[in-house]
Structures are given as C-alpha cells and as structure tokens.
Design an enzyme around this catalytic site. Structure first.
Site, short mmCIF file in Angstrom:
data_model
loop_
_atom_site.label_atom_id
_atom_site.label_comp_id
_atom_site.label_asym_id
_atom_site.label_seq_id
_atom_site.Cartn_x
_atom_site.Cartn_y
_atom_site.Cartn_z
N ARG A 1 0.84 -1.21 0.00
CA ARG A 1 0.00 0.00 0.00
C ARG A 1 0.87 1.26 0.00
O ARG A 1 0.48 2.30 -0.52
CB ARG A 1 -0.96 0.01 1.20
CG ARG A 1 -1.77 1.30 1.29
CD ARG A 1 -2.97 1.26 2.23
NE ARG A 1 -2.83 0.41 3.37
CZ ARG A 1 -2.04 0.66 4.41
NH1 ARG A 1 -1.32 1.76 4.46
NH2 ARG A 1 -1.98 -0.19 5.42
N TYR B 1 -16.57 16.58 -14.90
CA TYR B 1 -17.07 15.29 -14.46
C TYR B 1 -17.95 15.47 -13.21
O TYR B 1 -17.54 16.11 -12.24
CB TYR B 1 -15.90 14.34 -14.18
CG TYR B 1 -16.34 12.96 -13.79
CD1 TYR B 1 -17.18 12.23 -14.63
CD2 TYR B 1 -15.94 12.39 -12.59
CE1 TYR B 1 -17.60 10.97 -14.28
CE2 TYR B 1 -16.36 11.12 -12.23
CZ TYR B 1 -17.19 10.41 -13.08
OH TYR B 1 -17.63 9.16 -12.73
N ASP C 1 -7.31 19.10 -14.36
CA ASP C 1 -7.65 17.73 -14.76
C ASP C 1 -7.52 17.68 -16.28
O ASP C 1 -8.37 18.19 -17.01
CB ASP C 1 -9.08 17.40 -14.31
CG ASP C 1 -9.48 15.97 -14.69
OD1 ASP C 1 -8.91 15.43 -15.66
OD2 ASP C 1 -10.38 15.40 -14.04
N LYS D 1 -8.51 6.57 -18.81
CA LYS D 1 -8.84 7.06 -20.13
C LYS D 1 -7.60 6.95 -21.05
O LYS D 1 -7.15 5.86 -21.32
CB LYS D 1 -9.40 8.49 -20.03
CG LYS D 1 -10.50 8.63 -18.94
CD LYS D 1 -11.70 7.78 -19.24
CE LYS D 1 -12.86 7.81 -18.26
NZ LYS D 1 -12.81 8.35 -16.96
N1 PLP Z 1 -11.86 13.26 -14.53
C1 PLP Z 1 -12.51 13.21 -15.70
C2 PLP Z 1 -12.32 14.33 -16.68
C3 PLP Z 1 -13.34 12.14 -16.03
O1 PLP Z 1 -13.99 12.11 -17.20
C4 PLP Z 1 -13.52 11.09 -15.07
C5 PLP Z 1 -14.38 9.93 -15.35
O2 PLP Z 1 -15.04 9.82 -16.35
C6 PLP Z 1 -12.84 11.17 -13.85
C7 PLP Z 1 -12.01 12.26 -13.62
C8 PLP Z 1 -12.96 10.08 -12.84
O3 PLP Z 1 -12.13 9.01 -13.25
P1 PLP Z 1 -12.38 7.47 -12.92
O4 PLP Z 1 -13.60 7.04 -13.66
O5 PLP Z 1 -11.13 6.81 -13.39
O6 PLP Z 1 -12.56 7.35 -11.44
#
Ligand code: PLP
Length: 392
Positions: free
Chosen positions: A57, A110, A183, A208
């Site tokens: 961990r 998101y 992000d 992604k």
């Molecule tokens: N940030 C963005 C721009 C996203 O599109 C997503 C999920 O679709 C996330 C964060 C969250 O990621 P995860 O689905 O890997 O938890």
C-alpha cells in the site's frame, strides 16, 4: 544525453531493466511485504536514512515505474498513481484542504468531481463553489477569497470542450497563494502539458488515454514535489493504492500514448468538421474547431485537440433512440480515451445522479451526444455516424 522526446519517454521512462532476470519490460511484482535483509537495514529505513519498499500500500516497484513514467511525460517533479481517477480527485481535495478552506471548481466537468466539491466537502468544513467554465478567468477572479486554497478545472472541459488559459489562471491563483490543479484527462500529456504553463498539479483519470484500452481503472496526480508529498501522506492513509497488475497495464498502455492520441486527434478533427456540415446537427463542441470560443487559447496551449467531441442532435427522444440503435462501430456507453469508439447521450445519462436543476445548470440537454473517438479507421467511423444520422 540530451533530454529525450515524448515518444521515447513514453516507452522507456520509469522502466529500469530488471538486472537479476534481464527482463526488458517492468515485471508485475505481486508481493505485499518487501522484506529487509537485516535489522540494520530495517532500522535505517525506519529512521528515514534509506529508501526501500516496505509494504504494497505504501509503494510497489511496478506502480512506482508507472509513477515515474507519468512524472517524466508531464514534466513533473513527482507523481502518484491511484486506484481510480476519482481517487486522484478526492485525495487531492482531502490532501490539500483543511476545515475553513475554500475551493473553486469550473462547472463543465465530471459530475462526481463537481458534486464532491460542492456538496460533500462541506462535511469537513470546506466550502466548495462551482464557477462558470465559459469565462473561467473572470469567474475565478470574482470568486477568489483569501482562504481559497485550490482552484480545479478540466482542460479541455467535458462535455463542452472549453479551454481555460492556464498561464493566466495560474498567475491569478498564485497572486492569491492558491494552488491551481488541472484535470487534463481529455487532453493527455501528448496534447497538453499544464505544468509547463504554470499549473501546480495535473490530475488524470488514467482509466482514459493514459491506460488507453478500456480495461484499467486508475488515476494519477503529478506536479510539484512538496504538494505531491503532502497529498501522498493522505493517500497512504486513505489506502487507494493501484493494484500492481493494473499498474502493469497502465505502464504498457502509456508506451503507445503518442501513437493512439495522434490517430484520435486526426479522426476527431475530421469528424467534428464533418458533423458541423450535417443538417441534423445543431451544434458541435470540439477544441479544434474555429467555431469554439476558446479555439485561439486551445491552439496556443495544445499540440493536438484530443479524441473527445460533443454535438447536439436536432431530434426528439425517438430520433435520438433511432440514432443510437443504428450505430454499428460506436458503442453506446460511458468512459472515453480508449481504443474503442464510444457514444453517449450525456443529458439522458446524467438523469442518473443529477437533479433536473443541475442538468440545466450544466447545460446537459437530452440531445447532447458525446463521442469518444478511438483508433478505428476514420472513414468507418464517419460512415457509421452518417448512417445513424440518416436513421434519425
Ligand atoms: N476526470 C474526468 C475528466 C473524467 O472524465 C472522469 C471519469 O469519467 C474522472 C475524472 C474520474 O475518473 P475514474 O472514472 O477513473 O474514477
């Protein structure tokens, strides 16, 4: 040796050849404990005099290789990989913010990132506010307070593909002593390097583009070493470590990041331009279209515009249904950034978990369709959309 270029780092950075076996690629290390060779070694490790692996961990060799590769690609001092993108987001919030702090998040993004800031952080005495992603500079300038510790925006934003001016936003934040986190999931480091534009942290749903094959859930945080150290301290307590098998898949996926993103950029650009000319399409949202209000900023900051685009279909629910029923190459599903192309009715999908008021505030009508363009043949993708539009 001169600094290596992106595609070389994507293949090699972080991967130390395993000298004991001669393995070229980083092995999956499954052991949870890492044993010490002597009490003296354990003692020196405990005193902070030497670094070594202790427990899965805390750190793991396969996972660490993924962290070092991401740090190299993002031009970051250090990076953390975690068990999901949401683990990266929530660990950043909780690692940086204290009771009494204020956080601003731009509102095209998101759902869980937004709602965690606005609704959940209040449980710990932190105020989260959403600001207009169409005017991020003015909106952040108006909303900044002396106690604003963090500003978080997606770049490009999702699903309307807006692009904040990261350098200007960083200057604004830094003058207030505020951390700027980007992000950059939709862009990936192949298209955008937020840290080189002044941001302090870059976050990813590594599920992604970084992993890229629609088969790994992972997250990443990269940036300034001191901030990463602070966030890692909380990460070890929260315990959202990435499994080493997933770290291996993430490492392997990143080796082809440049190739995959180059294809997705080209196909998405062609499809966005083609969609703009279709009579059944009311609007197209893509960072690489001159009709995008942020096109000039995107052009200045990015070297490609990514594989994600959205459009509004001129149809009622029955027509939207016929469009999705007709698709043969695009699959109907959420997520993005993988080799398989996906299509999602954003407004309809977001009825799950969002109130009607929030859907209206976030501008998510039923006819808004998001496409994640994969690496299939671009002509097949266009023909698939053409016959689905004809079925509307
Ligand atoms: N940030 C963005 C721009 C996203 O599109 C997503 C999920 O679709 C996330 C964060 C969250 O990621 P995860 O689905 O890997 O938890």
């Amino acid at each position: 040796m001169a600094k290596r270029r992106f595609d070389t780092d994507a293949v090699h950075a972080g991967e130390a050849v395993d000298l004991s076996s001669g393995a070229l690629t980083t092995p999956v290390v499954r052991s949870t404990p890492f044993v010490f060779s002597s009490l003296d070694q354990l003692d020196r490790y405990a005193a902070g005099e030497i670094a070594c692996f202790e427990y899965a961990r805390t750190a793991n060799p396969t996972t660490r290789a993924a962290e070092l590769k991401i740090a190299a690609l993002e031009h970051a001092e250090d990076a953390i990989v975690l068990s999901s993108g949401m683990a990266a987001i929530s660990t950043t919030y909780l690692g940086l913010l204290n009771a009494g702090d204020h956080v601003l998040v731009t509102d095209d993004g998101y759902k869980r990132t937004l709602m965690f800031a606005r609704d959940t952080l209040a449980r710990w005495g932190i105020t989260g506010e959403l600001v207009d992603s169409r005017q991020p500079l003015a909106a952040v300038a108006a909303a900044l307070r002396p106690n604003t510790r963090l500003v978080l925006t997606e770049a490009p934003t999702n699903p309307h593909l807006r692009m904040p001016d990261i350098r200007a936003l960083a200057d604004l934040c830094h003058a207030n002593g505020t951390v700027l986190a980007i992000d950059a999931t939709l862009a990936s480091p192949a298209n955008l390097l937020p840290l080189t534009l002044g941001a302090d942290l870059v976050l990813h749903s590594a599920t992604k583009y970084l992993a890229g094959h629609n088969d790994v859930l992972a997250g990443a945080i990269a940036g300034d070493a001191k901030l990463i150290e602070q966030i890692r301290a909380l990460h070890l307590n929260l315990g959202a470590a990435l499994d080493p098998e997933a770290s291996f898949l993430l490492l392997r996926g990143m080796k082809t990041l440049g190739l995959r993103v180059e294809r997705a950029n080209a196909s998405a650009q062609a499809l966005a331009q083609w969609l703009e000319a279709q009579p059944k399409v009311k609007a197209v949202y893509y960072a690489g279209l001159p009709s995008n209000p942020d096109y000039a900023v995107a052009h200045k900051q990015m070297c490609g515009f990514g594989g994600l685009l959205s459009f509004e279909l001129d149809a009622d629910m029955a027509g939207i249904g016929r469009f999705f029923d007709a698709l043969r190459v695009f699959a109907l599903g959420t997520s993005l950034g993988g080799v398989e192309s996906l299509a999602l009715p954003m407004g309809v999908f977001m009825r799950n978990g969002l109130t009607d008021a929030d859907r209206a505030m976030l501008d998510l009508p039923d006819e808004l369709i998001r496409l994640s363009v994969g690496v299939e043949d671009a002509t097949d993708l266009r023909e698939d959309l053409a016959q689905a539009l004809a079925a509307v």
